[in-house]
Design an enzyme around this catalytic site. Structure first.
Site, PDB file in Angstrom:
ATOM      1  N   TYR A  54       0.617  -0.961   0.191  1.00 40.30           N
ATOM      2  CA  TYR A  54       0.137  -0.172   0.196  1.00 40.30           C
ATOM      3  C   TYR A  54       0.919   1.886  -0.446  1.00 40.30           C
ATOM      4  O   TYR A  54       2.285   1.374   0.457  1.00 40.30           O
ATOM      5  CB  TYR A  54      -0.855   0.323   0.968  1.00 40.30           C
ATOM      6  N   GLY A  61      -6.373   4.377  -0.361  1.00 41.80           N
ATOM      7  CA  GLY A  61      -8.319   5.017  -0.479  1.00 41.80           C
ATOM      8  C   GLY A  61      -8.597   4.216  -0.464  1.00 41.80           C
ATOM      9  O   GLY A  61      -8.584   3.011   0.137  1.00 41.80           O
ATOM     10  N   HIS A  84      -5.645  15.709  -5.170  1.00 44.22           N
ATOM     11  CA  HIS A  84      -5.609  16.010  -3.626  1.00 44.22           C
ATOM     12  C   HIS A  84      -5.708  17.568  -3.025  1.00 44.22           C
ATOM     13  O   HIS A  84      -6.074  18.098  -2.475  1.00 44.22           O
ATOM     14  CB  HIS A  84      -4.890  14.996  -2.350  1.00 44.22           C
ATOM     15  N   ASN A 197      -0.179  12.614   4.570  1.00 40.20           N
ATOM     16  CA  ASN A 197      -1.409  12.003   5.566  1.00 40.20           C
ATOM     17  C   ASN A 197      -0.642  12.088   6.982  1.00 40.20           C
ATOM     18  O   ASN A 197       0.455  12.140   7.413  1.00 40.20           O
ATOM     19  CB  ASN A 197      -0.466  10.206   4.840  1.00 40.20           C
ATOM     20  N   ARG A 285     -15.349  36.344  42.429  1.00 41.38           N
ATOM     21  CA  ARG A 285     -14.629  36.120  43.537  1.00 41.38           C
ATOM     22  C   ARG A 285     -14.221  34.452  43.159  1.00 41.38           C
ATOM     23  O   ARG A 285     -13.519  34.484  43.472  1.00 41.38           O
ATOM     24  CB  ARG A 285     -15.956  35.961  44.980  1.00 41.38           C
TER      25      ARG A 285
END
Length: 519
Positions: A54, A61, A84, A197, A285
């Site tokens: 891969y 994807g 992309h 990535n 306070r």
């Protein structure tokens, strides 16, 4: 000029700020170059084998099932960057893009990405040349990394797309690279994917927000102390022994800061005078409890950021064989790109920011209300009725706080599937980071308005002597163009001057000249 050397073991938040905001130069360590070369050898060996890996010899994807032949692999890496780089919307700020690029370089240099040394060097060269890729607001889901933003940066490395030069002019990236003697990279197996990535954009914005909030939380302690003083409140609630019995460190630090600012005040302790009251209102306070909870949130967010800074975020990653084992290195898919750890703390900070703004606005409103301000004129006006004073300044502050509350709605509670349901759960961390930047910006304005009101209110307490630190703040603010009491005038310039006074850290600097370093 300061130089940051990137090795294999991550970088620090100070390194990120130096590069993103300070324009520091970047160098690769010899250790990083060796790790890059070693990891590349593993990728090249796997690329030569017939088995699909891969990111090396497959699609990406939902298209990861296709085995890519050797002659198409360079085109595959170019194509993933081009396809992309699909961002839309306004340009992202220069400091964000520089942080994004530097943090990607940090992971590349870890020796777990398989990127060649010359690609990493080109990334450093682009940063050092002051070339900033044009990155757009929309395009990241915070999972599989900040994909579109990082793709626009990788596109610049290829000499494509648009970028901003050191003179602020946007030009074609290829022209800018050529003008600075930088050769565009020719991507090889896995390199395109490795450049896209990571959680680098959201992490960079987290680190810058933490730096800004460190100053703003100190600033809020100062303005809370000034408001307490202007309202003739009591500093007894700030006693260290009271905070020691509820041992939250942020609370103790905030109370200590307020006490340091109020030291020597002639205004505190008058709560039993003409209009006696047993206790100050919660917004006064409980200021250390609210600001302290935010400080502790900052501490948690810093811990997450430090872990992420030490991480190598990529998919797939290169895992070398154990030294002396004789094992070959391997490339493994993983889910480390998921932005949830960073997204959660970005959203957590937005909640803390909204609450700090909310309590500051309530204190400001109290200063302006003659029924609750213990003797101050309505709206701190010079001639109430003829003059409106700071009435509409509080409107502006209220509008900002209302926006802070909307920005506190968590982005990370949402997820929207993508890539044909392969990427079916995402973090939305980029969106969380973008809205936190807006929230921090607005919080600065909220604190500036409290400062403006509180300094005016203190000056209206004639006959009473403020604390030396308060006097220092008033003098510094007036010198910076933040005007004091008087008839109505065009108010926006005063508020802008107060904003700049807080934003630039001058408020904290003025106090620390008297008190020493605040916590």
């Amino acid at each position: 000029m300061h130089t940051v050397v990137v090795g294999t073991s991550g970088v620090t938040a100070s390194d990120v700020l130096a590069v993103a905001r300070g324009g520091a130069r970047v160098e690769l360590s010899a250790e990083a170059v060796a790790a890059l070369a070693a990891a590349r050898e593993i990728v090249d060996a796997l690329a030569a084998k017939p088995d699909p890996v891969y990111g090396v010899s497959t699609g990406f994807g939902a298209l990861a099932t296709r085995h890519i032949s050797p002659e198409l692999r360079a085109q595959l890496q170019r194509n993933i960057v081009r396809s992309h780089a699909a961002g839309m919307g306004p340009r992202v700020e220069r400091e964000v893009v520089r942080a994004l690029m530097f943090l990607r370089l940090k992971t590349v240099c870890s020796g777990h990405t398989g990127v060649r040394p010359e690609v990493a060097q080109t990334m450093a060269d682009v940063l050092n040349a002051g070339i900033t890729p044009v990155v757009h607001e929309y395009g990241s889901l915070g999972c599989s990394g900040d994909l579109a933003p990082l793709s626009h940066c990788a596109l610049t490395l290829m000499g494509e797309g648009d970028a901003e030069g050191p003179d602020g002019t946007v030009r074609p990236a290829g022209e800018l690279l050529a003008a600075h003697g930088i050769r565009p990279v020719e991507l090889r197996e896995k390199e395109g994917l490795a450049l896209l990535n990571g959680t680098d954009g959201m992490l960079g914005m987290l680190i810058m927000a933490l730096a800004d909030l460190d100053t703003l939380y100190k600033s809020a302690d100062v303005t809370a102390a000034l408001t307490l003083e202007a309202l003739l409140g009591t500093e007894r609630v700030l006693a260290p022994e009271l905070h020691a019995i509820r041992p939250h460190p942020g609370q103790a630090a905030s109370a200590a800061n307020m006490l340091a600012v109020l030291k020597g005040s002639g205004l505190t302790g008058h709560h039993q005078d003409d209009a006696p009251r047993v206790q100050d209102a919660y917004s006064v306070r409980c200021a250390p409890q609210v600001a302290g909870a935010g400080r502790d949130t900052l501490a948690h967010a810093r811990l997450v950021a430090e872990r992420e800074l030490a991480a190598a975020v990529d998919n797939p990653v290169v895992l070398p064989g154990a030294p002396g084992s004789g094992e070959d290195g391997r490339v493994e898919s993983n889910g480390n790109f998921h932005g949830a750890p960073v997204a959660y703390v970005l959203d957590f900070l937005a909640i803390a920011v909204a609450d700090l703004g909310s309590i500051a606005e309530r204190r400001t409103d109290r200063l302006l209300d003659k029924n609750r301000s213990h003797g101050l004129p309505p709206f701190l006006a010079d001639d109430a009725g003829v003059d409106s004073g700071l009435m509409i300044a509080q409107y502006t502050q209220a509008a900002l706080v209302s926006e802070l509350k909307r920005l506190a709605v968590p982005a990370s509670a949402d997820s929207i599937p993508s890539s044909a349901m392969q990427e079916d759960h995402v973090s939305m961390g980029w969106s969380a980071a973008r809205k936190l930047r807006t929230a921090v910006d607005n919080l600065t304005r909220v604190i500036a308005i409290e400062l403006y009101a509180a300094t005016r209110a203190v000056e209206l307490r004639e006959g009473l002597t403020p604390a030396p630190a308060t006097r220092a703040v008033i003098d510094a603010a007036r010198a910076a163009g933040v005007q004091g009491p008087g008839p109505d005038r065009f108010l926006a310039p005063d508020l802008a001057a107060a904003d700049a006074f807080v934003r630039g850290g001058d408020l904290v600097t003025a106090v620390e000249k008297v008190t020493g370093p605040l916590q």
